[in-house]
Scaffold this active site. Sequence first.
Site, mmCIF file in Angstrom:
data_model
loop_
_atom_site.group_PDB
_atom_site.id
_atom_site.type_symbol
_atom_site.label_atom_id
_atom_site.label_comp_id
_atom_site.label_asym_id
_atom_site.label_seq_id
_atom_site.Cartn_x
_atom_site.Cartn_y
_atom_site.Cartn_z
ATOM 1 N N LYS A 1 0.853 -1.204 0.000
ATOM 2 C CA LYS A 1 0.000 0.000 0.000
ATOM 3 C C LYS A 1 0.884 1.248 0.000
ATOM 4 O O LYS A 1 0.653 2.177 -0.781
ATOM 5 C CB LYS A 1 -0.877 0.007 1.242
ATOM 6 N N ASN A 2 1.906 1.258 0.837
ATOM 7 C CA ASN A 2 2.681 2.496 1.029
ATOM 8 C C ASN A 2 3.715 2.737 -0.059
ATOM 9 O O ASN A 2 4.319 3.801 -0.112
ATOM 10 C CB ASN A 2 3.305 2.516 2.425
ATOM 11 N N CYS B 1 -5.540 12.127 11.483
ATOM 12 C CA CYS B 1 -6.344 10.900 11.482
ATOM 13 C C CYS B 1 -6.300 10.403 12.912
ATOM 14 O O CYS B 1 -5.869 11.087 13.812
ATOM 15 C CB CYS B 1 -5.773 9.898 10.493
ATOM 16 N N ARG C 1 -0.598 14.712 12.385
ATOM 17 C CA ARG C 1 -0.022 14.500 11.048
ATOM 18 C C ARG C 1 -0.009 15.780 10.207
ATOM 19 O O ARG C 1 -0.632 15.872 9.159
ATOM 20 C CB ARG C 1 -0.758 13.370 10.343
ATOM 21 N N ASP D 1 4.184 1.096 12.132
ATOM 22 C CA ASP D 1 2.988 0.405 11.616
ATOM 23 C C ASP D 1 2.867 -1.013 12.172
ATOM 24 O O ASP D 1 1.784 -1.597 12.141
ATOM 25 C CB ASP D 1 3.002 0.357 10.086
ATOM 26 N N ARG E 1 -8.803 -0.702 4.301
ATOM 27 C CA ARG E 1 -8.034 0.343 3.610
ATOM 28 C C ARG E 1 -6.648 -0.155 3.265
ATOM 29 O O ARG E 1 -6.051 0.305 2.293
ATOM 30 C CB ARG E 1 -7.901 1.576 4.528
#
Length: 420
Positions: A22-23, A116, A121, A305, A398
């Site tokens: 994803k990243n 978030c 952030r 993460d 997500r």
Amino acid sequence: MLSYVIEGKNKIEGEVKASGSKNAALPIIATAILNPEPVTFYNIPDIEDTRITLKILKLLGCKVIMNSGKITISSKEMHNKIIPKDLMHKLRSTVVLAGAILGRFKEATFSYPGGCNIGKRPIDLHLKAFKDLGVEIEEKEDYIHCKAKKELIGTKIKLGFPSVGATENIILASVYCKGVTHILNAAKEPEIQDLAKCLNKMGAKVYGAGTSRITICGVKKLHKTDYKIMTDRIETGTLLCAAAITNGRVKIENANPENLLNVLYKLKEIGCKISITKNSIFLTAPKILKSTNIETMPYPGFPTDMQPIIGAVLTKAKGTSIIKENIFENRFKYALDLKKMGANIIFKEENAIEITGESKLKGETVSSADLRGGAALVLAGLSASGKTRVENAEYILRGYENLEKKLKKLGANIILEKVV
Ligand code: EPZ
């Protein structure tokens, strides 16, 4: 509302492939804005975050053809340089699209992506870097208007913190700059190396990705390219931890152990047996896990993460473990739900928690507060006795492609339930 419903106590055992990262996918999709020639990406995960990003590219005027993990994009006809506010707020990582739009068109308009659930952030490092590149910035009605007088001028940019997103944004904005840009104190994450490899395959000149000093020599144009993105190292770590928390054993068939050395080191420290090849990782969990201490740090340190994920595992470890979160200010919400399931966790000063095991977790109805915290609750459910319902599973979808299918294949009793 979507929930994962899990009947716990099954061992996670078997072999599985992790999806594309994803990243890495998000900044690499942004390169399609920089490059007016057609680009094709492979191994793009079909998750909410990539869907939203591709939706924004279509809104900006790009042609996007999706065919499972293969995405072809042409931005030749791209006309719009404004990223819609509602979509910016939906997905904070869209801020890297700004760097690409700025790099291609010398102007871009976007809004604050907003925080978030894991922290404020801010994007101050991104905006300061754009100014260093000669971009004028004006804020009006909560939009940020960026415009270079003529072109972006290469310069030396020292980051106050090795921000992943800011490093990616500076690279994207500098690809066509006049002269050379040097980034000092750059983030070193593998996803940045993947972005640089992809850009260089297109004809860009990005050197030093993966080190704290990255140099970008401006080029005049990029050419048609296809590129396969890296495997998701956080999903790989999550699947390894699913075996660890259920005394199981798992082989991740397409993983690059180089990208997770610190996580593998910690899994070994708590008693897991790990064997690796160039592109696979095999883990066998011990009967009883040992406690350890975790400090999250920028890469190559222990990744933030993975903090919630290993936090769930450590509830099963004999002894006391301390987890210190150094990257985000609000990344322990999942611990409240783990306590509800019977974990013995104390919230400490200085953004840390103390976990004492080994707890016998019991199934409960819990709720995801963010992507990785939600994944931690799924892992706790795999290990708990009885039924666990993890609500707000949208957060987890997500960032994890077909998580329940992968876990089911590995022996879990899990379904994704839709409650209308
Ligand atoms: C990326 O977020 C990842 N997201 C995050 O993964 C990851 O946790 C994070 O890097 C750190 O590794 C994507 O790549 C899409 P940062 P990013 O800029 O770029 C502060 C996941 O679960 N900061 O390195 O937003 C910031 O507040 C997600 O997959 C500033 O103060 O992370 C944070 O405390 C979560 N000013 C710290 O730096 C800025 O201008 C690290 O942020 C930018 C960041």
